[in-house]
Scaffold this motif. Structure first.
Motif, PDB file in Angstrom:
ATOM      1  N   MET A 143      86.169 -27.479  72.721  1.00 34.88           N
ATOM      2  CA  MET A 143      87.456 -28.162  72.802  1.00 34.88           C
ATOM      3  C   MET A 143      87.427 -29.247  73.873  1.00 34.88           C
ATOM      4  N   THR A 144      88.015 -30.385  73.551  1.00 40.78           N
ATOM      5  CA  THR A 144      88.141 -31.461  74.526  1.00 40.78           C
ATOM      6  C   THR A 144      89.427 -31.276  75.330  1.00 40.78           C
ATOM      7  N   LEU A 145      89.521 -32.016  76.429  1.00 43.16           N
ATOM      8  CA  LEU A 145      90.575 -31.748  77.416  1.00 43.16           C
ATOM      9  C   LEU A 145      91.536 -32.915  77.596  1.00 43.16           C
ATOM     10  N   GLN A 146      92.763 -32.571  77.969  1.00 39.92           N
ATOM     11  CA  GLN A 146      93.729 -33.573  78.405  1.00 39.92           C
ATOM     12  C   GLN A 146      93.387 -33.976  79.845  1.00 39.92           C
ATOM     13  N   LYS A 147      93.968 -35.081  80.293  1.00 42.19           N
ATOM     14  CA  LYS A 147      93.686 -35.595  81.627  1.00 42.19           C
ATOM     15  C   LYS A 147      93.955 -34.544  82.705  1.00 42.19           C
ATOM     16  N   GLU A 148      95.002 -33.720  82.495  1.00 44.98           N
ATOM     17  CA  GLU A 148      95.364 -32.708  83.500  1.00 44.98           C
ATOM     18  C   GLU A 148      94.292 -31.643  83.669  1.00 44.98           C
ATOM     19  N   GLN A 149      93.389 -31.516  82.703  1.00 38.93           N
ATOM     20  CA  GLN A 149      92.327 -30.508  82.787  1.00 38.93           C
ATOM     21  C   GLN A 149      90.968 -31.118  83.115  1.00 38.93           C
ATOM     22  N   PHE A 150      90.941 -32.380  83.476  1.00 39.52           N
ATOM     23  CA  PHE A 150      89.656 -33.030  83.757  1.00 39.52           C
ATOM     24  C   PHE A 150      88.926 -32.394  84.938  1.00 39.52           C
ATOM     25  N   TRP A 151      89.641 -31.622  85.764  1.00 37.03           N
ATOM     26  CA  TRP A 151      88.970 -30.933  86.872  1.00 37.03           C
ATOM     27  C   TRP A 151      87.875 -29.998  86.368  1.00 37.03           C
ATOM     28  N   MET A 152      87.999 -29.561  85.112  1.00 39.07           N
ATOM     29  CA  MET A 152      86.990 -28.662  84.548  1.00 39.07           C
ATOM     30  C   MET A 152      85.654 -29.366  84.295  1.00 39.07           C
ATOM     31  N   LYS A 153      85.689 -30.698  84.115  1.00 37.73           N
ATOM     32  CA  LYS A 153      84.464 -31.419  83.780  1.00 37.73           C
ATOM     33  C   LYS A 153      83.425 -31.370  84.893  1.00 37.73           C
ATOM     34  N   SER A 165      79.406 -20.501  83.370  1.00 34.43           N
ATOM     35  CA  SER A 165      79.827 -19.642  82.262  1.00 34.43           C
ATOM     36  C   SER A 165      80.184 -18.263  82.792  1.00 34.43           C
ATOM     37  N   PHE A 166      81.255 -17.687  82.272  1.00 29.59           N
ATOM     38  CA  PHE A 166      81.632 -16.320  82.624  1.00 29.59           C
ATOM     39  C   PHE A 166      82.630 -15.789  81.593  1.00 29.59           C
ATOM     40  N   PRO A 167      82.817 -14.457  81.520  1.00 25.14           N
ATOM     41  CA  PRO A 167      83.730 -13.878  80.513  1.00 25.14           C
ATOM     42  C   PRO A 167      85.189 -14.207  80.814  1.00 25.14           C
ATOM     43  N   VAL A 168      85.937 -14.520  79.761  1.00 21.72           N
ATOM     44  CA  VAL A 168      87.368 -14.768  79.871  1.00 21.72           C
ATOM     45  C   VAL A 168      88.053 -14.121  78.671  1.00 21.72           C
ATOM     46  N   THR A 169      89.364 -14.096  78.718  1.00 18.72           N
ATOM     47  CA  THR A 169      90.153 -13.706  77.553  1.00 18.72           C
ATOM     48  C   THR A 169      91.046 -14.879  77.190  1.00 18.72           C
ATOM     49  N   ILE A 170      90.979 -15.304  75.924  1.00 16.53           N
ATOM     50  CA  ILE A 170      91.789 -16.429  75.463  1.00 16.53           C
ATOM     51  C   ILE A 170      92.831 -15.931  74.466  1.00 16.53           C
ATOM     52  N   HIS A 171      94.057 -16.347  74.662  1.00 17.96           N
ATOM     53  CA  HIS A 171      95.150 -16.028  73.743  1.00 17.96           C
ATOM     54  C   HIS A 171      95.502 -17.297  72.977  1.00 17.96           C
ATOM     55  N   VAL A 172      95.429 -17.228  71.652  1.00 21.45           N
ATOM     56  CA  VAL A 172      95.737 -18.372  70.820  1.00 21.45           C
ATOM     57  C   VAL A 172      96.294 -17.873  69.488  1.00 21.45           C
ATOM     58  N   SER A 173      97.433 -18.399  69.101  1.00 18.83           N
ATOM     59  CA  SER A 173      98.032 -18.079  67.804  1.00 18.83           C
ATOM     60  C   SER A 173      98.039 -16.574  67.515  1.00 18.83           C
ATOM     61  N   GLU A 174      98.540 -15.807  68.471  1.00 19.63           N
ATOM     62  CA  GLU A 174      98.669 -14.351  68.350  1.00 19.63           C
ATOM     63  C   GLU A 174      97.324 -13.619  68.307  1.00 19.63           C
ATOM     64  N   LYS A 175      96.237 -14.327  68.594  1.00 24.13           N
ATOM     65  CA  LYS A 175      94.917 -13.707  68.658  1.00 24.13           C
ATOM     66  C   LYS A 175      94.497 -13.557  70.119  1.00 24.13           C
ATOM     67  N   ARG A 176      93.772 -12.488  70.393  1.00 25.20           N
ATOM     68  CA  ARG A 176      93.235 -12.240  71.728  1.00 25.20           C
ATOM     69  C   ARG A 176      91.720 -12.177  71.594  1.00 25.20           C
ATOM     70  N   ARG A 203      82.104 -22.054  92.755  1.00 27.62           N
ATOM     71  CA  ARG A 203      82.378 -23.454  92.428  1.00 27.62           C
ATOM     72  C   ARG A 203      83.614 -23.568  91.541  1.00 27.62           C
ATOM     73  N   PHE A 204      83.777 -22.594  90.635  1.00 29.01           N
ATOM     74  CA  PHE A 204      84.965 -22.609  89.791  1.00 29.01           C
ATOM     75  C   PHE A 204      86.220 -22.343  90.615  1.00 29.01           C
ATOM     76  N   VAL A 205      86.191 -21.300  91.460  1.00 30.95           N
ATOM     77  CA  VAL A 205      87.375 -20.941  92.249  1.00 30.95           C
ATOM     78  C   VAL A 205      87.775 -22.088  93.169  1.00 30.95           C
ATOM     79  N   THR A 206      86.797 -22.739  93.777  1.00 34.64           N
ATOM     80  CA  THR A 206      87.084 -23.864  94.666  1.00 34.64           C
ATOM     81  C   THR A 206      87.767 -24.992  93.916  1.00 34.64           C
ATOM     82  N   ALA A 207      87.256 -25.291  92.706  1.00 34.42           N
ATOM     83  CA  ALA A 207      87.862 -26.352  91.894  1.00 34.42           C
ATOM     84  C   ALA A 207      89.271 -25.964  91.469  1.00 34.42           C
TER      85      ALA A 207
END
Length: 384
Positions: free
Chosen positions: A191-201, A207-218, A278-282
């Motif tokens: 997925m590409t990002l909006q300007k507000e999420q450019f900090w992720m670039k 890489s690390f495990p996450v949980t994503i919620h989208v359209s009633e899916k987990r 590095r992620f937490v700092t960002a």
């Protein structure tokens, strides 16, 4: 040249249909394929080892009509597929306690499918142009020849992986018969990002495990930060269910921010939170929160840090077909009979695999659907 069955496409669905018809016997069968070799997408999938199925498969792992998916999977589920492969000398290996891969290479699976399709005639390097209905059957025209068949199985796939000859010919065939279709769109893509999420670039490679919620899916799996945006298994599966709007990421994967801060004591936030520093700092920089001892975090800062578990944003889009694992969309599920994948309006015309508007999550689900639907159509043809 006349055949009882013409199979269009030699991917997972087409080859399984050919193998099943050969095993049952009594019918003349051909496979028409635009590439010089069969199984092109199988060969390059899963890093060349093909993630052929999952330890647990149900209609809940798919975007598509639940009745159709459940009916097809019931006829050839993951256990039946694994048994079929093992009986032919291949013992799939399990990765991450979930994913079944070929032990050495995807070519093992292709070889099994072709060997099982003994007696089936292959027309390789034949680009499919049209399929027309004729009394008692169909006329299949390629750039090199014309074939007649009583039944046609369309297993031409989607449009991802154009490098191995993927086209939208399957949708064109359906539309020529007046069968409803849904336009192909990229799925299982980053997925590409909006300007507000450019900090992720700036986090490319983490890489690390996450949980994503989208359209009633987990969806719980690894997430990867990439130069173009976000990727990794969790994001790829999320892209299947996302059209527009927001997704929510729990970076802490179920952990409580309050509990982490409480245990952290005098440790600094970036050290106490069990994620790449590095992620937490960002993330802290994005929030405007200083990296300070957990014990000094204010109530307002604590509220801000809780967004680690509920980070909600709207992706700008996906990486597109060039990076998509599969296509979603295809021949409408409502146009097919759930017990056979035969067109409701055109007798003897079947649609299987990725060309159908059924798409699975990442993890072997799409190959399972392809194998099951190809076999389902073959069994129906043989029985009638």
């Amino acid at each position: 040249m006349e055949f009882d069955v013409a199979i269009l496409g030699s991917g997972a669905a087409g080859l399984m249909a050919a193998a099943r018809l050969s095993e049952r016997g009594g019918l003349s069968v051909c496979v028409v394929e635009g590439n010089a070799k069969p199984g092109a997408k199988i060969r390059i999938s899963g890093g060349g080892k093909c993630n052929l199925t999952n330890v647990s498969v149900s209609e809940n792992n798919y975007l598509g009509d639940e009745t159709l998916v459940r009916s097809v999977l019931k006829r050839f589920d993951e256990h039946a597929l694994l048994k079929w492969v093992r009986m032919r000398g291949c013992e799939p290996v399990v990765r991450k306690a979930r994913y079944y891969f070929c032990p050495r290479s995807a070519q093992e699976l292709i070889d099994i499918l072709i060997k099982s399709a003994e007696g089936v005639r292959f027309f390789l390097g034949h680009r499919i142009e049209t399929v027309r209905q004729k009394e008692n059957g169909f006329i299949v025209t390629t750039d090199k020849t014309t074939l007649k068949a009583r039944n046609v199985i369309v297993a031409t796939g989607g449009v991802s992986y154009a490098s191995v000859g993927a086209t939208d010919i399957g949708l064109k065939i359906a539309e020529s018969f007046g069968i409803e279709t849904v336009p192909f769109r990229p799925a299982l893509a980053g997925m590409t990002l909006q300007k507000e999420q450019f900090w992720m670039k700036a986090l490319t490679g983490i890489s690390f495990p996450v949980t994503i919620h989208v359209s009633e899916k987990r969806l719980r799996e690894d997430m990867l930060f990439a130069h173009r945006g976000i990727s990794g298994p969790a994001v790829l599966s999320a892209s299947l269910y996302w059209e527009k709007g927001t997704i929510t990421i729990d970076f802490l994967d179920g952990l409580s921010v309050e509990e982490v801060l409480k245990r952290g004591g005098n440790k600094k936030i970036a050290t106490a939170i069990p994620l790449p520093k590095r992620f937490v700092t960002a993330f802290l920089d994005m929030l405007g929160v200083a990296d300070k001892p957990c014990s000094t975090v204010t109530a307002e800062e604590k509220v801000m840090l809780k967004t680690l578990s509920t980070y909600t944003f709207a992706p700008a889009g996906t990486f597109g077909f060039t990076k998509a694992e599969v296509s979603k969309g295809g021949v409408a599920c409502s146009a097919l009979k759930p017990y056979s994948c035969e067109s409701r309006g055109v007798r003897g015309l079947y649609f299987v695999g990725e060309v159908v508007d059924v798409t699975g999550e990442l993890g072997g689900y799409n190959f399972q659907w392809a194998f099951a639907s190809g076999r389902c159509a073959a069994d129906h043809i043989w029985a009638v």
